[in-house]
Design a protein around this motif. Structure first.
Motif, PDB file in Angstrom:
ATOM      1  N   PRO A 103      25.532   4.957 -23.823  1.00  0.00           N
ATOM      2  CA  PRO A 103      26.862   4.539 -23.378  1.00  0.00           C
ATOM      3  C   PRO A 103      26.816   3.549 -22.218  1.00  0.00           C
ATOM      4  O   PRO A 103      27.599   2.590 -22.182  1.00  0.00           O
ATOM      5  N   GLU A 104      25.889   3.743 -21.283  1.00  0.00           N
ATOM      6  CA  GLU A 104      25.848   2.870 -20.118  1.00  0.00           C
ATOM      7  C   GLU A 104      25.509   1.430 -20.501  1.00  0.00           C
ATOM      8  O   GLU A 104      25.944   0.486 -19.834  1.00  0.00           O
ATOM      9  N   THR A 105      24.745   1.243 -21.583  1.00  0.00           N
ATOM     10  CA  THR A 105      24.396  -0.110 -22.016  1.00  0.00           C
ATOM     11  C   THR A 105      25.631  -0.884 -22.437  1.00  0.00           C
ATOM     12  O   THR A 105      25.818  -2.051 -22.061  1.00  0.00           O
ATOM     13  N   PHE A 106      26.501  -0.233 -23.209  1.00  0.00           N
ATOM     14  CA  PHE A 106      27.739  -0.879 -23.625  1.00  0.00           C
ATOM     15  C   PHE A 106      28.615  -1.229 -22.419  1.00  0.00           C
ATOM     16  O   PHE A 106      29.181  -2.323 -22.341  1.00  0.00           O
ATOM     17  N   ILE A 107      28.731  -0.315 -21.486  1.00  0.00           N
ATOM     18  CA  ILE A 107      29.587  -0.535 -20.320  1.00  0.00           C
ATOM     19  C   ILE A 107      29.041  -1.672 -19.455  1.00  0.00           C
ATOM     20  O   ILE A 107      29.795  -2.536 -18.988  1.00  0.00           O
ATOM     21  N   GLN A 108      27.734  -1.687 -19.247  1.00  0.00           N
ATOM     22  CA  GLN A 108      27.127  -2.742 -18.431  1.00  0.00           C
ATOM     23  C   GLN A 108      27.277  -4.113 -19.074  1.00  0.00           C
ATOM     24  O   GLN A 108      27.359  -5.132 -18.376  1.00  0.00           O
ATOM     25  N   GLN A 109      27.341  -4.166 -20.391  1.00  0.00           N
ATOM     26  CA  GLN A 109      27.488  -5.430 -21.109  1.00  0.00           C
ATOM     27  C   GLN A 109      28.945  -5.782 -21.384  1.00  0.00           C
ATOM     28  O   GLN A 109      29.212  -6.777 -22.063  1.00  0.00           O
ATOM     29  N   ASN A 110      29.861  -4.964 -20.834  1.00  0.00           N
ATOM     30  CA  ASN A 110      31.291  -5.161 -21.104  1.00  0.00           C
ATOM     31  C   ASN A 110      31.581  -5.209 -22.601  1.00  0.00           C
ATOM     32  O   ASN A 110      32.416  -5.978 -23.080  1.00  0.00           O
ATOM     33  N   ASN A 111      30.874  -4.374 -23.323  1.00  0.00           N
ATOM     34  CA  ASN A 111      31.052  -4.258 -24.767  1.00  0.00           C
ATOM     35  C   ASN A 111      31.625  -2.876 -25.033  1.00  0.00           C
ATOM     36  O   ASN A 111      30.970  -1.864 -24.777  1.00  0.00           O
ATOM     37  N   PHE A 112      32.839  -2.828 -25.556  1.00  0.00           N
ATOM     38  CA  PHE A 112      33.526  -1.542 -25.727  1.00  0.00           C
ATOM     39  C   PHE A 112      33.743  -1.287 -27.219  1.00  0.00           C
ATOM     40  O   PHE A 112      34.746  -1.725 -27.797  1.00  0.00           O
ATOM     41  N   PRO A 113      32.786  -0.592 -27.853  1.00  0.00           N
ATOM     42  CA  PRO A 113      32.814  -0.438 -29.309  1.00  0.00           C
ATOM     43  C   PRO A 113      33.840   0.563 -29.811  1.00  0.00           C
ATOM     44  O   PRO A 113      34.104   0.625 -31.016  1.00  0.00           O
ATOM     45  N   ILE A 114      34.371   1.381 -28.923  1.00  0.00           N
ATOM     46  CA  ILE A 114      35.319   2.425 -29.336  1.00  0.00           C
ATOM     47  C   ILE A 114      36.522   2.425 -28.396  1.00  0.00           C
ATOM     48  O   ILE A 114      36.472   1.867 -27.294  1.00  0.00           O
ATOM     49  N   ALA A 115      37.589   3.067 -28.840  1.00  0.00           N
ATOM     50  CA  ALA A 115      38.794   3.182 -28.010  1.00  0.00           C
ATOM     51  C   ALA A 115      38.505   4.023 -26.772  1.00  0.00           C
ATOM     52  O   ALA A 115      37.754   5.003 -26.841  1.00  0.00           O
ATOM     53  N   GLU A 116      39.050   3.635 -25.631  1.00  0.00           N
ATOM     54  CA  GLU A 116      38.948   4.359 -24.357  1.00  0.00           C
ATOM     55  C   GLU A 116      37.506   4.490 -23.880  1.00  0.00           C
ATOM     56  O   GLU A 116      37.134   5.474 -23.231  1.00  0.00           O
ATOM     57  N   ALA A 117      36.679   3.483 -24.183  1.00  0.00           N
ATOM     58  CA  ALA A 117      35.257   3.548 -23.848  1.00  0.00           C
ATOM     59  C   ALA A 117      35.041   3.711 -22.347  1.00  0.00           C
ATOM     60  O   ALA A 117      34.217   4.524 -21.903  1.00  0.00           O
ATOM     61  N   LYS A 118      35.767   2.933 -21.548  1.00  0.00           N
ATOM     62  CA  LYS A 118      35.601   3.021 -20.096  1.00  0.00           C
ATOM     63  C   LYS A 118      35.963   4.407 -19.573  1.00  0.00           C
ATOM     64  O   LYS A 118      35.264   4.979 -18.730  1.00  0.00           O
ATOM     65  N   LYS A 119      37.053   4.940 -20.077  1.00  0.00           N
ATOM     66  CA  LYS A 119      37.517   6.253 -19.621  1.00  0.00           C
ATOM     67  C   LYS A 119      36.525   7.350 -20.046  1.00  0.00           C
ATOM     68  O   LYS A 119      36.242   8.270 -19.265  1.00  0.00           O
ATOM     69  N   LEU A 120      36.011   7.253 -21.249  1.00  0.00           N
ATOM     70  CA  LEU A 120      35.049   8.252 -21.726  1.00  0.00           C
ATOM     71  C   LEU A 120      33.752   8.187 -20.919  1.00  0.00           C
ATOM     72  O   LEU A 120      33.188   9.218 -20.553  1.00  0.00           O
ATOM     73  N   TYR A 121      33.292   6.972 -20.622  1.00  0.00           N
ATOM     74  CA  TYR A 121      32.057   6.828 -19.843  1.00  0.00           C
ATOM     75  C   TYR A 121      32.249   7.372 -18.433  1.00  0.00           C
ATOM     76  O   TYR A 121      31.385   8.089 -17.911  1.00  0.00           O
ATOM     77  N   ALA A 122      33.378   7.053 -17.826  1.00  0.00           N
ATOM     78  CA  ALA A 122      33.653   7.564 -16.473  1.00  0.00           C
ATOM     79  C   ALA A 122      33.724   9.087 -16.480  1.00  0.00           C
ATOM     80  O   ALA A 122      33.259   9.750 -15.548  1.00  0.00           O
ATOM     81  N   GLY A 123      34.274   9.647 -17.554  1.00  0.00           N
ATOM     82  CA  GLY A 123      34.409  11.098 -17.636  1.00  0.00           C
ATOM     83  C   GLY A 123      33.081  11.804 -17.834  1.00  0.00           C
ATOM     84  O   GLY A 123      32.831  12.846 -17.218  1.00  0.00           O
ATOM     85  N   MET A 124      32.218  11.259 -18.681  1.00  0.00           N
ATOM     86  CA  MET A 124      30.932  11.930 -18.948  1.00  0.00           C
ATOM     87  C   MET A 124      29.969  11.807 -17.773  1.00  0.00           C
ATOM     88  O   MET A 124      29.068  12.630 -17.621  1.00  0.00           O
ATOM     89  N   GLY A 125      30.146  10.788 -16.940  1.00  0.00           N
ATOM     90  CA  GLY A 125      29.285  10.617 -15.770  1.00  0.00           C
ATOM     91  C   GLY A 125      28.048   9.794 -16.080  1.00  0.00           C
ATOM     92  O   GLY A 125      27.634   9.666 -17.238  1.00  0.00           O
ATOM     93  N   THR A 126      27.463   9.243 -15.046  1.00  0.00           N
ATOM     94  CA  THR A 126      26.317   8.343 -15.231  1.00  0.00           C
ATOM     95  C   THR A 126      25.087   9.069 -15.757  1.00  0.00           C
ATOM     96  O   THR A 126      24.299   8.492 -16.503  1.00  0.00           O
TER      97      THR A 126
END
Length: 465
Positions: A103-126
């Motif tokens: 998940p962190e790879t997608f976020i770092q590349q500003n690539n959001f393959p699914i809905a609410e990707a940023k929110k899900l990543y923030a929720g699951m934690g680094t």
């Protein structure tokens, strides 16, 4: 008869409902003392309810369902793992393999393959987002169902995940009751699991998928006592494909197919060897093959060389990197600090794993594991030995020893389900940090009750005569 005595059952249900409501909607994970108060209060009500004579089996089943439904529309407050569940399910829905990316790879590349990707990543934690998923394929199917019914709403996905867990708990109730009837044990024993506040809070409330794994395991055990061992193997394979932990039980089925034989001498019974025959060996091999083949089939849609490397590394983290709520491991760790000056988790984790395997081998070949009650006891003690030496023992892991104990005379897992509330003290700190005095208190109580039971039960049930 006083009004209090007359309506005690109704008052207990009402009080428990209020306590669960407070737990679900008003508790913060960092509020350890409030959490502990609610936890012990709920266990008090649970114990009185279970010991009451005024409730029938179906009354208690209805009460257990009501308590679970209180959590239906709430976001988990003690765990953030569900964010990764939703992420994985939506990845599969988009045709992407969740085992091959971080998940962190997608976020770092500003690539959001699914809905609410940023929110899900923030929720699951680094921490979670920086590791490959370790959830087996049938578990991924549950996550996919949440994505199918709610691909753009986290809250909707939570409800779908929770409904699955509730339904499998109902299945555990059904087949657990049948096993208890076969063993001629009180059918209300199943409520030590079904009504247990730990199960309601950690599974239904916090969306841990142990009930789905345990549904297949209990179903498999029921088929085994019906002598339908091929169906039992398929179901056991499905259980492994939810959580890998049932793999530990595979050696223990050896005597179900190749039993010990005995001879009598001077009014004493001696277990002298195994009743080996080509037919029995073939049955055992087919049983193991079916369990493994089911998992090969289920894993095959995700297969690649990269998948094997990623999944192996992810599973390996539990033995060489992570540590939480351990017992003997923490003692071994301190010894390592004393002699080596640093944390030897990588070495200790491997050694304790080998010790667990040796213990399983010992009880497989040097303990009488038939009839069925002996087999369940072997599964219980084999798994608990592994947990007692493991580097990481999350609270929800105790669901498996708890359901196994329902079919035995050992109740120390029930005590463990009560005192594991002390593990949540770690989350009262920001960032989280364990207080080892609370961990020690938890295990002192568990081991004390375990030794009490071993001393007062028939020790010959544990070891070969």
């Amino acid at each position: 008869m006083s009004l209090l005595t007359k309506y005690r059952g109704v008052l207990l249900i009402f009080l428990s409902s209020i306590l669960y409501f407070l737990f679900a909607y008003f508790l913060e994970r960092t509020s350890f003392y409030f959490l502990t108060f609610l936890w012990f209060s709920l266990f008090g009500c649970f114990y009185i309810l279970l010991k009451s004579e005024e409730f029938s089996f179906f009354n208690l089943a209805g009460i257990a369902l009501i308590f679970r439904l209180i959590f239906l529309f709430v976001t988990p407050n003690l765990s953030q793992d569900f964010f990764r569940f939703i992420w994985d399910g939506r990845m599969i829905l988009e045709g992407l393999n969740p085992y091959l990316s971080l998940p962190e790879t997608f976020i770092q590349q500003n690539n959001f393959p699914i809905a609410e990707a940023k929110k899900l990543y923030a929720g699951m934690g680094t921490l979670n987002g920086s590791h490959y998923t370790n959830y087996p394929p049938l578990n991924q199917l549950s996550f996919l169902l949440a994505a199918l019914f709610s691909s753009k709403s986290i809250f909707g996905s939570i409800i779908v995940l929770r409904i699955q867990i509730i339904l499998t708990d109902i299945g555990i109730l059904y087949f657990g009751k049948k096993i208890l009837e076969h063993l001629k044990l009180p059918i209300k024993n199943i409520f030590w699991y079904i009504l247990n506040p730990f199960i309601i809070i950690e599974m239904t409330g916090n969306l841990h998928f142990e009930p789905v794994m345990l549904f297949f395991l209990v179903f498999a055990l029921y088929k085994l006592i019906q002598q339908k061992w091929m169906m039992a193997a398929i179901l056991l394979g499905c259980s492994v494909s939810i959580k890998l932990i049932p793999l530990l039980f595979l050696p223990l089925f050896f005597q179900w197919f190749i039993p010990l034989y005995k001879k009598e001498k001077n009014d004493m019974i001696f277990w002298t060897g195994f009743k080996i025959s080509p037919k029995k060996i073939m049955k055992l091999m087919v049983f193991y093959f079916i369990v493994i083949f089911v998992n090969i089939i289920l894993f095959s849609p995700f297969y690649s060389s990269e998948f094997i490397a990623n999944y192996s590394n992810s599973v390996g983290l539990w033995f060489g990197k992570f540590e939480f709520n351990a017992s003997f491991y923490y003692i071994f760790r301190e010894i390592g600090y004393l002699f080596r000056g640093f944390n030897e988790i990588a070495i200790i984790g491997k050694i304790t794993s080998v010790i667990s395997i040796l213990f399983l081998a010992y009880i497989t070949f040097f303990r009488k594991n038939i009839p069925f009650t002996n087999l369940i006891s072997a599964m219980l003690f084999g798994l608990c030995f592994y947990y007692f030496t493991a580097t990481t023992v999350h609270p929800w892991y105790i669901a498996t020893p708890l359901i196994l104990s329902v079919f035995t005379k050992y109740k120390f897992p029930i005590v463990w389900s009560l005192v594991l509330v002390f593990t949540y003290q770690a989350y009262s700190n920001e960032p989280w940090k364990e207080n080892l005095w609370f961990v020690a208190l938890e295990y002192v109580i568990v081991f004390s009750y375990l030794f009490y039971e071993l001393r007062n039960k028939n020790y010959n049930n544990l070891m070969v005569s």
